[in-house]
Scaffold this motif. Structure first.
Motif, PDB file in Angstrom:
ATOM      1  N   VAL A   1       1.042  -1.188   0.103  1.00  0.00           N
ATOM      2  CA  VAL A   1      -0.037   0.155  -0.016  1.00  0.00           C
ATOM      3  C   VAL A   1       0.860   1.326  -0.119  1.00  0.00           C
TER       4      VAL A   1
ATOM      5  N   ASP B   1      -5.010   5.314  -0.236  1.00  0.00           N
ATOM      6  CA  ASP B   1      -6.529   5.456  -0.721  1.00  0.00           C
ATOM      7  C   ASP B   1      -7.330   4.663   0.105  1.00  0.00           C
TER       8      ASP B   1
ATOM      9  N   GLU C   1     -10.313   3.395   0.034  1.00  0.00           N
ATOM     10  CA  GLU C   1     -10.970   2.291  -0.532  1.00  0.00           C
ATOM     11  C   GLU C   1     -10.094   1.044  -1.079  1.00  0.00           C
ATOM     12  N   ARG C   2      -8.939   1.425  -1.548  1.00  0.00           N
ATOM     13  CA  ARG C   2      -8.162   0.312  -1.824  1.00  0.00           C
ATOM     14  C   ARG C   2      -7.337  -0.329  -0.787  1.00  0.00           C
TER      15      ARG C   2
ATOM     16  N   LYS D   1      -7.907  -4.191   0.338  1.00  0.00           N
ATOM     17  CA  LYS D   1      -6.793  -5.024   0.454  1.00  0.00           C
ATOM     18  C   LYS D   1      -6.607  -5.965   1.926  1.00  0.00           C
TER      19      LYS D   1
END
Length: 385
Positions: free
Chosen positions: A365, A370, A372-373, A377
């Motif tokens: 990351v 971000d 949402e990402r 994950k």
């Protein structure tokens, strides 16, 4: 655990102090070893593999430096269950308390100058051994929850398997019935032909034995054909019996699964930036999992002695040891090899990516985060999707 034969290592900055502490401990324990050579920090620890490490240094700063050096130099210290006992003087009691409260060390004893209650040292070691025994002998809650989730999946697997078995029984039953009907038609037609029941067929006297034999075979075939039709009944009854038999264990599995659902997975965040830690605490979905923070490699490795996270978010740049090296050490340990590690980095250099993947990291990351990402994950690697 035989506490009398427990392995104890007394680490000190001088031979005199270590001998003094050792003499007191030998009144209660048989395997007390000494280490005062700074160049042999890791070698002595790995040689004696202590269950209790007594830090008998003149100052807390020296004790902290020793333990930090131990984590930097030893490849196995974080994999070996042990308890740390800090000896301190009156001026350092407050600081010793804070270090133990933060779980850098496990316990402390007011020891310098010598006090009247010399048995307190042995008592503290005994308490440390009891705590260690309960930790090593009891399965971790996270491990139990993971196994319970797998047991809970058994119901779905069993339902699918039994549904497939029932469908196969229906297909076989249908095929047998069709074969039975076709075979019955053939026998009936043959018997009718011999008996002259079919249009245009006129049996002669010479056909009488054959007609009689055909009628006899038809009579014998009828119950056999009925047996073929009923052959699936016991199998269906067996399948229904299996469903009844497994119902109570599956009910218990469902109850355990609901209890396991209350245990949230643990995510260990290793980052020395306080702001980034606060930001991650706000971004991550803490309703679905718990967060634990460590601000250095040493603090992270010490935390891993007490708990086993389901996922580690590891910053690449740490003050005492880079995240790639910490990941490499974790993956070399059977106890933590299966714990997924996701690297946190603001760097995108190819060599950092390659080094992290080679060390055993499974993903990245990138700062700035971000949300949402990031959450996607974390949920993916915690298998919460």
């Amino acid at each position: 655990m035989n506490f009398k034969e427990a392995r104890i290592l007394v680490a000190s900055d001088g031979h005199t102090n270590s001998e003094l502490v050792s003499k007191l401990l030998l009144e209660e324990f048989e395997l007390v070893h000494l280490s005062w050579d700074e160049s042999r920090i890791a070698a002595d620890f790995e040689k004696y593999r202590p269950q209790v490490l007594v830090l008998a240094f003149e100052t807390l700063e020296l004790a902290e430096r020793y333990y930090l050096g131990l984590f930097r130099q030893s490849q196995i210290v974080h994999t070996m269950p042990h308890r740390t006992l800090l000896l301190c003087n009156k001026e350092d009691v407050r600081r010793a308390y804070e270090l133990c409260r933060k779980e850098y060390f496990d316990d402390y004893v007011l020891f310098w100058p010598m006090v009247h209650d010399t048995r307190r040292l042995c008592m503290s070691v005994l308490l440390a051994l009891r705590a260690l025994s309960s930790i090593t002998q009891s399965p971790k809650v996270a491990d139990i929850a993971a196994h319970v989730r797998q047991v809970g999946d058994l119901e779905g697997v069993l339902d699918r398997s039994m549904a497939e078995g029932a469908a196969r029984i229906d297909i076989t039953d249908h095929s047998l019935r069709m074969a039975s009907e076709e075979l019955g038609d053939v026998i009936e037609g043959f018997a009718d032909l011999l008996a002259g029941d079919l249009p245009g067929s006129v049996p002669s006297a010479a056909d009488a034995p054959a007609v009689s034999a055909g009628q006899s075979q038809r009579a014998k075939a009828a119950p056999r054909l009925k047996e073929v039709e009923n052959a699936m009944t016991p199998l269906r009854e067996w399948l229904d019996g299996v469903k009844v038999a497994v119902a109570p264990p599956l009910a218990s599995a469902r109850n355990l699964q609901s209890l396991a659902a209350d245990h949230r997975p643990l995510v260990l965040v290793v980052d020395d930036d306080e702001f980034q830690c606060k930001l991650l605490a706000r971004l991550l979905d803490t309703k679905r999992y718990e967060l634990m923070f460590a601000h250095s490699a040493t603090e992270a490795l010490a935390a891993l002695r007490r708990c086993r996270p389901s996922l580690i978010l590891m910053d690449v740049m740490l003050p005492d040891m880079d995240g790639v090296e910490v990941t490499r050490r974790l993956k070399a340990s059977p106890a933590y090899a299966m714990v997924p590690v996701v690297m946190i980095t603001g760097q995108s250099e190819r060599n950092v990516v390659q080094a992290s993947l080679q060390a055993g990291a499974i993903d990245f990351v990138v700062k700035p985060f971000d949300r949402e990402r990031l959450c996607a994950k974390v949920s993916h690697y915690l298998q919460l999707d």
